[in-house]
Every structure is written in structure tokens, then in C-alpha cells.
Design a protein around this motif. Structure first.
Motif, PDB file in Angstrom:
ATOM      1  N   VAL A 191      89.353 -21.649  52.420  1.00 38.62           N
ATOM      2  CA  VAL A 191      88.568 -22.470  51.496  1.00 38.62           C
ATOM      3  C   VAL A 191      87.110 -22.520  51.965  1.00 38.62           C
ATOM      4  N   GLN A 192      86.921 -22.655  53.277  1.00 40.01           N
ATOM      5  CA  GLN A 192      85.550 -22.682  53.806  1.00 40.01           C
ATOM      6  C   GLN A 192      84.829 -21.373  53.476  1.00 40.01           C
ATOM      7  N   GLU A 193      85.550 -20.259  53.694  1.00 40.22           N
ATOM      8  CA  GLU A 193      84.893 -18.982  53.439  1.00 40.22           C
ATOM      9  C   GLU A 193      84.675 -18.750  51.942  1.00 40.22           C
ATOM     10  N   ALA A 194      85.551 -19.312  51.108  1.00 40.52           N
ATOM     11  CA  ALA A 194      85.346 -19.212  49.661  1.00 40.52           C
ATOM     12  C   ALA A 194      84.011 -19.853  49.292  1.00 40.52           C
ATOM     13  N   PHE A 195      83.710 -20.984  49.922  1.00 42.84           N
ATOM     14  CA  PHE A 195      82.415 -21.648  49.709  1.00 42.84           C
ATOM     15  C   PHE A 195      81.281 -20.772  50.248  1.00 42.84           C
ATOM     16  N   ASP A 196      81.418 -20.358  51.500  1.00 42.57           N
ATOM     17  CA  ASP A 196      80.339 -19.584  52.146  1.00 42.57           C
ATOM     18  C   ASP A 196      80.052 -18.286  51.390  1.00 42.57           C
ATOM     19  N   LEU A 197      81.108 -17.597  50.985  1.00 42.66           N
ATOM     20  CA  LEU A 197      80.911 -16.309  50.310  1.00 42.66           C
ATOM     21  C   LEU A 197      80.370 -16.472  48.885  1.00 42.66           C
ATOM     22  N   SER A 198      80.591 -17.640  48.295  1.00 44.67           N
ATOM     23  CA  SER A 198      79.999 -17.876  46.968  1.00 44.67           C
ATOM     24  C   SER A 198      78.478 -17.840  47.080  1.00 44.67           C
ATOM     25  N   ILE A 199      77.975 -18.427  48.161  1.00 43.96           N
ATOM     26  CA  ILE A 199      76.520 -18.395  48.392  1.00 43.96           C
ATOM     27  C   ILE A 199      76.078 -16.955  48.674  1.00 43.96           C
ATOM     28  N   GLU A 200      76.858 -16.294  49.544  1.00 45.64           N
ATOM     29  CA  GLU A 200      76.538 -14.903  49.886  1.00 45.64           C
ATOM     30  C   GLU A 200      76.555 -14.017  48.629  1.00 45.64           C
ATOM     31  N   ALA A 201      77.520 -14.268  47.743  1.00 44.99           N
ATOM     32  CA  ALA A 201      77.641 -13.460  46.524  1.00 44.99           C
ATOM     33  C   ALA A 201      76.365 -13.560  45.687  1.00 44.99           C
ATOM     34  N   PHE A 202      75.869 -14.769  45.505  1.00 45.30           N
ATOM     35  CA  PHE A 202      74.630 -14.940  44.739  1.00 45.30           C
ATOM     36  C   PHE A 202      73.446 -14.311  45.466  1.00 45.30           C
ATOM     37  N   ASN A 203      73.394 -14.487  46.795  1.00 51.58           N
ATOM     38  CA  ASN A 203      72.281 -13.910  47.550  1.00 51.58           C
ATOM     39  C   ASN A 203      72.255 -12.384  47.420  1.00 51.58           C
ATOM     40  N   LEU A 204      73.428 -11.777  47.502  1.00 53.28           N
ATOM     41  CA  LEU A 204      73.499 -10.313  47.380  1.00 53.28           C
ATOM     42  C   LEU A 204      73.156  -9.864  45.953  1.00 53.28           C
ATOM     43  N   ALA A 205      73.648 -10.610  44.960  1.00 48.43           N
ATOM     44  CA  ALA A 205      73.359 -10.265  43.560  1.00 48.43           C
ATOM     45  C   ALA A 205      71.855 -10.283  43.318  1.00 48.43           C
ATOM     46  N   GLU A 206      71.200 -11.308  43.849  1.00 44.74           N
ATOM     47  CA  GLU A 206      69.755 -11.451  43.651  1.00 44.74           C
ATOM     48  C   GLU A 206      68.990 -10.381  44.419  1.00 44.74           C
ATOM     49  N   LYS A 207      69.411 -10.140  45.648  1.00 50.48           N
ATOM     50  CA  LYS A 207      68.690  -9.196  46.502  1.00 50.48           C
ATOM     51  C   LYS A 207      68.784  -7.766  45.971  1.00 50.48           C
ATOM     52  N   TYR A 208      70.007  -7.363  45.588  1.00 49.28           N
ATOM     53  CA  TYR A 208      70.210  -5.971  45.178  1.00 49.28           C
ATOM     54  C   TYR A 208      70.212  -5.792  43.667  1.00 49.28           C
ATOM     55  N   ARG A 209      69.971  -6.869  42.921  1.00 50.69           N
ATOM     56  CA  ARG A 209      69.994  -6.835  41.452  1.00 50.69           C
ATOM     57  C   ARG A 209      71.258  -6.140  40.958  1.00 50.69           C
ATOM     58  N   THR A 210      72.374  -6.752  41.243  1.00 50.63           N
ATOM     59  CA  THR A 210      73.651  -6.129  40.908  1.00 50.63           C
ATOM     60  C   THR A 210      74.693  -7.184  40.573  1.00 50.63           C
ATOM     61  N   PRO A 211      75.686  -6.825  39.749  1.00 52.63           N
ATOM     62  CA  PRO A 211      76.843  -7.707  39.630  1.00 52.63           C
ATOM     63  C   PRO A 211      77.564  -7.790  40.978  1.00 52.63           C
ATOM     64  N   VAL A 212      78.018  -8.973  41.324  1.00 58.68           N
ATOM     65  CA  VAL A 212      78.843  -9.149  42.522  1.00 58.68           C
ATOM     66  C   VAL A 212      80.154  -9.786  42.096  1.00 58.68           C
ATOM     67  N   ILE A 213      81.253  -9.196  42.548  1.00 52.20           N
ATOM     68  CA  ILE A 213      82.574  -9.743  42.222  1.00 52.20           C
ATOM     69  C   ILE A 213      83.163 -10.392  43.460  1.00 52.20           C
ATOM     70  N   MET A 214      83.561 -11.638  43.319  1.00 53.16           N
ATOM     71  CA  MET A 214      84.323 -12.277  44.391  1.00 53.16           C
ATOM     72  C   MET A 214      85.776 -11.988  44.093  1.00 53.16           C
ATOM     73  N   LEU A 215      86.340 -11.083  44.915  1.00 55.19           N
ATOM     74  CA  LEU A 215      87.736 -10.670  44.716  1.00 55.19           C
ATOM     75  C   LEU A 215      88.631 -11.597  45.507  1.00 55.19           C
ATOM     76  N   THR A 216      88.797 -12.801  44.981  1.00 55.76           N
ATOM     77  CA  THR A 216      89.642 -13.728  45.711  1.00 55.76           C
ATOM     78  C   THR A 216      91.038 -13.703  45.084  1.00 55.76           C
ATOM     79  N   ASP A 217      91.884 -14.635  45.469  1.00 56.51           N
ATOM     80  CA  ASP A 217      93.259 -14.587  44.959  1.00 56.51           C
ATOM     81  C   ASP A 217      93.800 -15.987  44.726  1.00 56.51           C
TER      82      ASP A 217
END
Lengths: 388, 288
Positions: A154-180
Motif C-alpha cells: 500500500v505504501q509503494e502504491a502511494f509512492d509509485l503514484s507520485i512517481e508515475a505522474f513525475n515520469l509521465a510529465e518528464k518523458y511526456r508519455t502515458p504511464v500505466i500503473m500495473l497494479t493488481d
């Protein structure tokens, strides 16, 4: 926490919540201010929380008429300058594929949360799966790259949500959080840091003249700055193959230049994007590779193996795409065998086999969905491949 | 004598530029549309309407889907988006909700908006999304070579109805009005002045406004249906168009060989839009 966090911003403090709720808070903390979605199990709690939380922070929530409209609307919102997202699962992510391609082609930053359930088709709506791994990478037609991340808590789900947006913005790309489903319905402790401790990345804005602006002229880092609609740059955006102006150019030459750059801006930055966790790999002879909920069982299996005197180790993939091929190639040189554990009929195992170039045996510990591996099941595979 | 190939400023051409050219992307012309097609006239009405509306062009965004009309956005020197087939409306709603200051106009074709995108248009009207939709209805899929559309009149010949169309067609104005649109009008491309005036009204309207415009399509529709030249279709429009403002759009069906009923069918008072409602709940949630 002595002071109660304001509901109008980052919910700093200790929480005991589900993965889905943590993802919603992580996306808000990342600066997401637009959610367009359609209800689907097991992701609906993200939409529910966002519908309550987004207006509190001045954001927009809209429930669209289907998943195709959901992804189209978040692309529009992103071009209006807002960080935007959707959340879905199985059938929903399948419906989104065409516009994921539009996102890649038009270099639109946005985040899709895919709470994986077992498929194909309606499959097991309420139960876990990891069968969308290859679809995330190859689901839309044509050649493109994107980024996919997989949390295991759960902690990493939170942390990676931030990372996902940061990567999307930085690389101008769709980012998929492949969670389960397991991670997202699991309730665990979550610590949300203070706003000042959260690193936020924002898309590059153009600085040149607004007249004759080149909508898709990349900088040296292969990524074009992004103007929003309404800023006076007269952006030209099309899903057709285009030049730096954004204008359609229907030639093989333009296709080579554009598609090569779209792929390279992700692939050539694989090491920078890469997030992995290694556990007891230093002296490992049997390497287990896993991700998401399955990595937790895999860690248990490594512990059990060690108790039995087997030198096992775990490589947990946090970044799934772009695939850490080089890292696995290196690790494969030091081990006798590799076990890949995943809840599908063998998807990431194929990438691992390619990375190892058949230098070591690579075996699959598979489950087809509905339940997670027990550590003992993975242990059995470790024992099967260890050198006698 | 050798002639330099170096480009020089063509001041004669510069002087001849049309006063509306500032809204066009000159470097993208000539356009892709066939000779005799009415889309050029429709686009001309559109840029005049934009100028006449007085709205800051910096805030105007035009979104298209795929098809012949879908190419319209690409000739405009504005913020323009050429999206996926059928999805211009949800894309436009995202732009509008994310930045309510924008004036968002969807400019696309009948197949794009009412076949593959049919679900989105009825929901956009139901929500009273604050966007304007201009639908060019040529009764056919033009870009792909003239296949049957949900707007093709019963009995018409197309490349995928070689024995004549056996399906009834949608009455677009009736459908959109029923779903809740607050402004609904229909014109042919020959009603240029009325079309332009209607576009100004629709663009300035708060809420979901809709204009259906019928251009001649000699190449892919007319050729198979006795209107092989654009001028012949325009002549049909001139002789058979009747203006009926305010009538129930349900009575304005488009059938082969019948009169074409045009006019402003619906023009309701402003009511709160989707953007208004979202702003209201944001205010409410912020105060708590």
C-alpha cells in the motif's frame, strides 16, 4: 502527527487504508487535478475516493459514459494543462488501447491505473491477475513505448503514484500503473509525508516565441516542451505521423524520424527510469524474478530456501516497462537458474529468457489468476532448478 | 542568365491575402477536399463566424475526429486537435472542464459523431457540456471511399449498399434535441450567410449547441445517386430547401428526393452547464 492535515491538500500523516485509496492520495499528492473514469471492479474505490477528494483540492472529477470516453477526456484535460488520470481494469483497459496510442503519438502525459483482475474477457472480476503485462506494452497498434510500474504494498502504491505522474510529465508519455486486485484491496499502514518532502516533476514549457511555434520540436533530450491549449501557441496536434510543426507528413521518412524518437526517448533512458529491489542476490545461485503482489510470496520463498541452505535471491521489478534487460543480463551471469513467478500463463518470463539469451535455465512459476502464489509453491520451483 | 532558386518574399501575393487568412494555416493549403465538395464553404463560414463572434482567438480550441470533415481543424491557425475516430467530443469535454476559460468547438463529420461516436454526443447533450458541435453531414463515409453511414437515406446507393440502403437514417437534429441540446440548427452549405449567423449564435451560446450542415459530396455520395457534380447538388439544395424556424426537429426528417427542411429548430434559454455545476461543487467542497 500533532496537527491534523487539511483535506484541501496532501493528507500528510499516518493512515490505515487500502491500496486503491492510497493510489488516489498518491495521485493527488503528485498534483493530479483531473479524473475521468468509468466504474469497474476492482478499481472503483479509486474513482469513488477521487470523486470526493478532487473537488476539495479544486480539481475535476467526471464519470464518463464508457472507458473510451474516459481516456479521451483525460487526454483533452492534459492538453489543457492539468495532470490527469483514469483508473480501470481488464475489459476497461482493453477499451482504452486506441487512445493510449494517441497518447504515445501526441506525447501526452497522463496516468492509467490498471488494477489487474484475471481475464480474458470478464474473467474473474473480483480476483487477482497479472495477465495485462504484455498488453500494457503492446496493446495499441503500431510501435511505441511507454512506462509501466508495479507496486507491492500500500505504501509503494502511494509512492509509485507520485512517481508515475513525475515520469509521465518528464518523458511526456502515458504511464500505466500495473497494479493488481490484491494490492489494491489490501489494507496496510500508509505514511504520507509532508508536502515539502514530496518531489514533483512538471512538464517542460516552451520559452520561445509564440508565433510559428513548433508543437513537436524536441530538445536535445528528445522531449519537446509542451504548451497547453489557450496559452497562445496555437498548438497543432494530430494522431497522424507528423513533423516538428505537428503537421501531418505521410511519408516513410517522417515515420522513421518520429517513431524512432518516440521509442528512443523511453528506451535510451531505461536505466534512469529503472526501479528494482534486490533481496539476497549477492551470493544467490537461484534468482527469483517477480513483481507486484507475487513478489511478496517470492520473498517468502527466498527466505524458506535460505533456511534450507539454498542460496536463493529475489529481483523485484518495480519498473516493468521499459524492461530492465541489461540488469537481468548481468545478474544471469552470476546465477545457475532463474525462476519467474507471475499470475499469468508466462509473460515476463519471455522477456527474462530474451535478456538471459538462454545462458541459464529460466523456469516459470505460474498461476492463472484468482489467487496469489504461496511461498511454498515458488519454493518448489527453486528446489527443482537448484544445482544438485 | 541563371535564375536563383533562393526564395524571395512574394509581396504581390502578400498584398492579395484575404482579410480572413490570419485564421488559416497558409502552409497547409491547398486542402485535401475534392472538387465540388462543400466543406471549403463551411470552413469559410466558420472562420468568418469566429471573427464575428469577437471571442479572443487565443481561447478558441477546435477539436476534430477522423474523416473528411475531421481534416477541418488542421487548416485553422488556432489550438487544434485531430483526435481518434469518434472521440472528439470526450476529448473536447476534457479540455473544457480542465480549463473553463476555453471556448471549445468540435468540428467533425456525421460518421465520426453519430456512428462510432454516437454514444458521446448524446451524453454531451444530456450533460449540457459547454461546447459547440458542428457536424458536417454528407450522408456517407467520404474519406474511405463512400460507404454506408447511419445518415445515409433509405434507398441510397453507396459502396457498401450496392442494392440500395435498407436502413432508416438518423435525424441528427431530432436526436441531439431529444438528448437535451439547448441550441439546434440545420443548414446546407448553400445557406452560407444563415449558416454563418447560426455559427456565431451557437459559439456564443452557453451550454451544448449543435449545428448540422449539409455540404454537397459529388465524389462519393453524389456520383452514385444522380448528383455527380457539386453544382447539381447545390441546385437541388436551392430548389428544395425550405426554412422552418422553431419546428419540432422530429418533423424535419431527411429523405431521398424530399424537401430539405432547414432552420433554427431549438434555441433555449441558458441553463447551468456541466462546468457551472462542477464549479459549484468545488466551491462547496472547499468551504467544508
Amino acid at each position: 502527527m500533532s496537527k491534523k492535515a487539511s483535506i484541501h491538500d496532501v493528507l500528510t500523516g499516518e493512515h490505515y487504508i487500502s491500496g486503491n485509496e492510497a493510489i488516489a492520495e498518491g495521485c493527488l499528492a503528485a498534483g493530479c487535478r483531473f479524473f475521468g473514469g468509468y466504474p469497474i471492479t476492482p478499481s472503483s474505490e479509486i474513482a469513488e475516493r477521487m470523486s470526493r477528494r478532487l473537488p476539495q483540492v479544486g480539481g475535476v472529477f467526471i464519470q464518463m459514459e464508457d472507458e473510451i470516453a474516459s481516456i479521451a477526456t483525460i487526454l483533452g484535460a492534459s492538453w489543457a494543462g492539468r495532470k490527469s488520470m483514469t483508473a480501470t481494469s481488464g475489459p476497461g483497459i482493453s477499451l482504452m488501447m486506441e487512445n493510449i496510442g494517441l497518447g504515445a503519438m501526441t506525447e501526452t502525459p497522463f496516468v492509467i491505473i490498471n488494477v489487474q483482475r484475471a481475464g480474458p474477457s470478464t474473467g474473474l472480476p473480483t480476483l487477482v491477475g497479472q495477465g495485462d503485462v504484455m498488453q500494457a506494452r503492446w496493446g495499441s497498434h503500431g510501435d511505441y513505448e511507454l512506462i509501466a510500474l508495479s507496486p507491492n504494498s500500500v505504501q509503494e502504491a502511494f509512492d509509485l503514484s507520485i512517481e508515475a505522474f513525475n515520469l509521465a510529465e518528464k518523458y511526456r508519455t502515458p504511464v500505466i500503473m500495473l497494479t493488481d486486485e490484491s494490492i489494491c484491496h489490501m489494507v496496510e499502514k500508509l505514511i504520507i509525508p509532508t508536502k515539502s518532502k514530496i518531489k514533483i516533476e512538471n512538464r517542460k514549457k516552451p520559452t520561445g516565441s509564440k508565433k510559428n511555434h513548433l508543437t513537436f520540436k524536441p530538445d536535445a533530450d528528445m522531449i519537446p516542451p509542451m504548451a497547453a491549449a489557450g496559452e497562445g501557441y496555437n498548438v497543432f496536434v494530430t494522431g497522424l505521423t507528423h513533423d516538428t510543426k505537428g503537421y501531418p507528413v505521410i511519408t516513410p521518412e517522417a515515420q522513421e524520424i518520429l517513431v524512432k524518437r518516440l521509442c528512443d526517448k523511453i528506451l535510451l533512458n531505461e536505466e534512469k527510469i529503472r526501479l528494482t529491489e534486490e533481496y539476497m542476490t549477492k551470493d544467490a545461485k537461484v534468482l527469483v524474478i517477480s513483481y507486484g503482489i507475487t513478489a511478496r510470496s517470492a520473498k517468502g520463498a527466498v527466505n524458506l530456501a535460505r533456511k534450507k541452505g539454498i542460496k536463493a535471491g529475489l529481483l523485484r521489478l518495480i519498473t516493468i516497462w521499459p524492461f530492465p534487460t541489461k540488469l537481468i543480463e548481468e545478474l544471469a551471469k552470476k546465477v545457475d537458474a532463474i525462476v519467474v513467478a507471475e499470475i499469468n500463463n508466462g509473460q515476463i518470463v519471455k522477456e527474462v529468457r530474451e535478456a538471459t539469451r538462454k545462458s541459464v535455465p529460466v523456469v516459470l512459476s505460474s498461476k492463472l489468476g484468482g489467487t496469489v502464489h504461496t511461498p511454498k509453491e515458488i519454493l518448489a520451483k527453486i528446489e527443482e532448478v537448484k544445482k544438485k | 542568365m541563371t535564375i536563383s532558386e533562393e526564395k524571395v518574399d512574394d509581396t504581390i501575393l502578400e498584398a492579395k491575402r484575404h482579410p480572413m487568412d490570419y485564421l488559416l494555416r497558409w502552409d497547409r493549403l491547398p486542402h485535401v477536399w475534392c472538387s465540388g465538395c462543400g466543406l471549403g464553404s463551411v470552413l469559410s463560414c466558420f472562420i468568418h463566424a469566429i471573427a464575428e463572434s469577437g471571442i479572443d482567438t487565443k481561447k478558441i480550441v477546435v477539436v476534430s475526429g477522423i474523416g473528411c470533415t475531421g481534416r477541418a481543424s488542421g487548416y485553422l491557425d488556432l489550438d487544434v486537435f485531430h483526435t481518434t475516430h469518434g472521440r472528439a467530443i470526450p476529448f473536447a469535454i476534457g479540455l473544457k472542464l480542465a480549463n473553463p476559460e476555453l471556448k471549445v468547438i468540435v468540428f467533425s463529420g456525421d460518421g465520426d459523431l453519430f456512428a462510432i461516436g454516437g454514444n458521446h454526443i448524446i451524453h454531451a447533450a444530456r450533460r449540457n457540456a459547454d461546447i459547440t458541435v458542428i457536424c458536417s453531414n454528407n450522408f456517407i463515409y467520404g474519406m474511405t471511399g463512400g460507404q454506408l453511414a447511419p445518415t445515409t437515406p433509405m434507398g441510397a446507393w453507396t459502396s457498401t449498399s450496392p442494392y440500395g440502403n435498407v436502413e432508416p437514417n438518423f435525424n441528427l437534429c431530432h436526436l441531439v434535441a431529444s438528448a437535451g441540446a439547448i441550441y439546434v440548427a440545420r443548414w446546407t452549405s448553400l445557406n452560407a450567410r444563415r449558416l454563418q449567423a447560426s455559427m456565431v449564435e451557437a459559439i456564443k451560446k452557453k451550454g451544448f449547441s449543435f449545428i448540422e450542415v449539409i455540404p454537397p459530396c459529388p465524389t462519393t455520395f453524389g456520383r452514385r445517386n444522380d448528383y455527380e457534380e457539386g453544382i447539381k447538388m447545390l441546385e437541388f439544395f436551392r430548389e428544395n430547401t425550405i426554412i422552418r424556424h422553431g419546428i419540432d426537429p422530429g418533423d424535419a426528417e431527411l429523405n431521398l428526393g424530399n424537401k430539405i427542411v432547414v432552420g433554427k429548430f431549438v434555441d433555449k434559454e441558458d441553463k447551468p452547464t456541466l462546468s457551472d455545476h462542477i464549479a459549484r461543487i468545488q466551491l462547496f467542497a472547499k468551504r467544508r
